[in-house]
Design an enzyme around this catalytic site. Structure first.
Site, PDB file in Angstrom:
ATOM      1  CB  CYS A  10      -0.878  -0.023   1.244  1.00 51.72           C
ATOM      2  SG  CYS A  10      -2.426   0.833   1.020  1.00 51.72           S
ATOM      3  CB  CYS A  84      -3.685   2.685  -2.406  1.00 54.82           C
ATOM      4  SG  CYS A  84      -2.575   1.388  -1.853  1.00 54.82           S
ATOM      5  CB  CYS A  88       6.100  -2.642  -7.676  1.00 52.56           C
ATOM      6  SG  CYS A  88       4.920  -3.346  -6.536  1.00 52.56           S
TER       7      CYS A  88
END
Length: 134
Positions: A10, A84, A88
């Site tokens: 997150c 959210c 990455c």
């Protein structure tokens, strides 16, 4: 059986991903090494999440977990984002990914928090079933 390494991600690693880590450790530590992390950090885990996890599950997340960055966890085989829009960075390993698309309950009522915690609980249990079958 080798444990699969699973990470819940997150943005701030202060609420949903921490809840998922705690529940996965509670139910599935025999199947997986579990981590949570974020792309930015808050100084502490969300106090409402901490309070409600103690009430609902007897889990003290402040005792066993801290907010972590992606660079603070080892390479994992499975990444689950909380919904959210976490992207990455270029991670140096291969992994399976899934997005749970969960609303952030921060700043909302206890009922909103409990609804998200319940959904995370359900999804963690399904994940454990998948791991048991693989």
């Amino acid at each position: 059986m080798k444990k699969k390494k699973v990470a819940f991600l997150c943005v701030h690693n202060s609420c949903r991903s921490q809840i998922a880590e705690a529940l996965m450790k509670k139910y599935g530590s025999h199947l997986a090494e579990v981590y949570s992390a974020g792309t930015a950090l808050k100084s502490q885990i969300n106090p409402d999440a901490v309070r409600l996890m103690k009430v609902l599950y007897g889990i003290d997340m402040e005792e066993s977990q801290t907010p972590k960055l992606l660079t603070d966890i080892p390479a994992v085989e499975q990444v689950i984002t909380m919904g959210c829009n976490v992207t990455c960075p270029s991670l140096p390993y291969q992994y399976d990914t899934e997005d749970w698309g969960l609303d952030d309950p921060t700043g909302k009522s206890d009922q909103a928090f409990i609804a998200i915690i319940s959904e995370i609980d359900e999804r963690v249990r399904k994940l454990i079933q998948q791991l048991e079958q693989s």
